[in-house]
Design a protein around this motif. Structure first.
Motif, short mmCIF file in Angstrom:
data_model
loop_
_atom_site.label_atom_id
_atom_site.label_comp_id
_atom_site.label_asym_id
_atom_site.label_seq_id
_atom_site.Cartn_x
_atom_site.Cartn_y
_atom_site.Cartn_z
N UNK A 1 5.51 -52.61 -16.32
CA UNK A 1 5.04 -53.95 -16.67
C UNK A 1 5.89 -54.55 -17.77
N UNK A 2 5.47 -55.69 -18.28
CA UNK A 2 6.17 -56.36 -19.37
C UNK A 2 5.42 -56.17 -20.68
N UNK A 3 5.65 -57.07 -21.61
CA UNK A 3 5.08 -56.95 -22.95
C UNK A 3 3.55 -57.05 -22.93
N UNK A 4 2.95 -56.37 -23.90
CA UNK A 4 1.52 -56.51 -24.14
C UNK A 4 1.29 -57.25 -25.46
N UNK A 5 1.86 -56.73 -26.55
CA UNK A 5 1.59 -57.31 -27.87
C UNK A 5 1.95 -58.79 -27.99
N UNK B 1 -2.49 -58.23 -17.28
CA UNK B 1 -2.12 -57.14 -16.38
C UNK B 1 -2.25 -57.54 -14.91
N UNK B 2 -3.16 -58.41 -14.59
CA UNK B 2 -3.20 -58.95 -13.23
C UNK B 2 -1.90 -59.69 -12.91
N UNK B 3 -1.40 -60.42 -13.89
CA UNK B 3 -0.16 -61.18 -13.67
C UNK B 3 1.01 -60.24 -13.42
N UNK B 4 1.04 -59.09 -14.11
CA UNK B 4 2.11 -58.13 -13.88
C UNK B 4 2.00 -57.49 -12.50
N UNK B 5 0.79 -57.18 -12.10
CA UNK B 5 0.59 -56.60 -10.77
C UNK B 5 1.05 -57.57 -9.69
N UNK B 6 0.70 -58.84 -9.85
CA UNK B 6 1.08 -59.84 -8.86
C UNK B 6 2.59 -60.10 -8.87
N UNK C 1 8.39 -59.95 -25.91
CA UNK C 1 8.90 -61.25 -25.50
C UNK C 1 8.95 -61.48 -24.01
N UNK C 2 8.73 -60.44 -23.21
CA UNK C 2 8.76 -60.62 -21.76
C UNK C 2 7.37 -60.95 -21.23
N UNK C 3 7.35 -61.52 -20.03
CA UNK C 3 6.08 -61.81 -19.37
C UNK C 3 6.22 -61.56 -17.88
N UNK C 4 5.25 -62.03 -17.11
CA UNK C 4 5.26 -61.76 -15.67
C UNK C 4 6.47 -62.38 -14.98
N UNK C 5 7.02 -63.45 -15.53
CA UNK C 5 8.18 -64.07 -14.92
C UNK C 5 9.42 -63.17 -15.05
N UNK C 6 9.52 -62.46 -16.15
CA UNK C 6 10.62 -61.50 -16.31
C UNK C 6 10.47 -60.34 -15.31
N UNK C 7 9.25 -59.89 -15.11
CA UNK C 7 9.02 -58.80 -14.16
C UNK C 7 9.35 -59.25 -12.74
N UNK C 8 8.95 -60.46 -12.39
CA UNK C 8 9.26 -60.99 -11.06
C UNK C 8 10.78 -61.11 -10.88
N UNK C 9 11.47 -61.51 -11.94
CA UNK C 9 12.93 -61.65 -11.87
C UNK C 9 13.60 -60.28 -11.70
#
Length: 290
Positions: free
Chosen positions: A12-16, A45-50, A268-276
């Motif tokens: 996944x990406x960042x949490x804090x 975490x839903x956003x990371x899974x998606x 600093x990362x989010x679901x968009x970084x994971x999708x990328x």
């Protein structure tokens, strides 16, 4: 079962920093804030899974009794871990959930007053609580020195045989923050039975690639790259991470060529970084980096 049997693998990406973007004050005890604001971590975490994560890391960073006591937490480690892992499970269903084990902030002898045995006991309590809560693996992350990381891994192994991944922060020289050679650190920890090793919480992706390239020469386990979204800049008392998802995706070929087969994002990362990351991996030749 080795969760990392199918590679590449996306964490996944960042949490804090994501919690901060959703209202968590700077300096707050994230464990308590999440328990008081459960919808935030579920949404993250839903956003990371998606977005394509193959696993998420439960928000148990700092759930050990040493850190909890600093913030005046009154719940037991077992209760805290049970509630936090349940939130991750609610968010992602059957997707694997890792139990996060972070540094305690204590310093080992002879530089500090903490003994190896004391650290082992703290980590064994945390690992047992996470195992009972039903995590699928352990993420011993943001480590700074071999001694504390070894205590954490040995503690996990004393209570569970579930997969354990270890990742270190590295200084500008590419060594641990205590100045240790990370290839030697990896060798020691591999001997203790870890399933993956690598780097997290570093924003210099060229440095990460260089470190991984050196680790790849002797690695017997898959390597991890979980970088920050660049090197943060200070603005009005806040840290700003300006590496866009597209910029991070542009580094994926270099990271995998250097040996990274387990990728994700840190501060600093989010679901968009994971999708990328997922999209970039899909464009690589079959078996790239393996």
């Amino acid at each position: 079962m080795n969760i990392f049997s199918k590679l590449p693998f996306i964490l996944d990406g960042a949490t804090g920093t994501r919690l901060q973007s959703m209202g968590m004050p700077s300096g707050a005890y994230s464990v308590k804030w999440v328990l008081d604001n459960p919808d935030a971590i579920i949404k993250i975490q839903k956003s990371y899974a998606h977005a394509g994560s193959d696993a998420v890391i439960a928000p148990t960073f700092g759930a050990d009794r040493i850190t909890a006591s600093k913030y005046g937490a009154t719940e037991s480690v077992a209760d805290i871990c049970g509630r936090l892992v349940d939130l991750s499970r609610k968010a992602v269903g059957d997707l694997p959930v890792a139990g996060d084990i972070a540094p305690t902030g204590l310093i080992l002898e002879p530089l500090g007053e903490t003994t190896y045995d004391e650290l082992f006991e703290v980590f064994a309590e945390l690992a047992a609580a996470l195992d009972k809560a039903g995590v699928d693996m352990f993420a011993v992350e943001t480590q700074m020195c071999l001694g504390e990381a070894s205590a954490a891994v040995e503690a996990v192994r004393s209570v569970s045989d579930k997969p354990t991944a270890v990742s270190f922060s590295c200084g500008p020289t590419g060594r641990s923050l205590w100045g240790e050679d990370l290839s030697q650190v990896m060798e020691e920890l591999t001997g203790l039975g870890i399933e993956a090793f690598g780097i997290n919480c570093c924003g210099d992706l060229d440095l990460i690639a260089d470190v991984l390239k050196e680790l790849k020469k002797t690695a017997k386990v898959p390597l991890i790259a979980k970088p920050n979204a660049g090197i943060p800049k200070s603005s009005d008392g806040k840290f700003i991470y300006d590496m866009t998802p597209q910029m991070l995706a542009g580094y994926v070929p270099k990271l995998t060529e250097s040996g990274a087969l387990i990728l994700g994002g840190c501060c600093g990362t989010d679901e968009n970084h994971i999708r990328a990351i997922k999209d970039a991996l899909s464009l690589l030749p079959a078996n790239a980096g393996i």
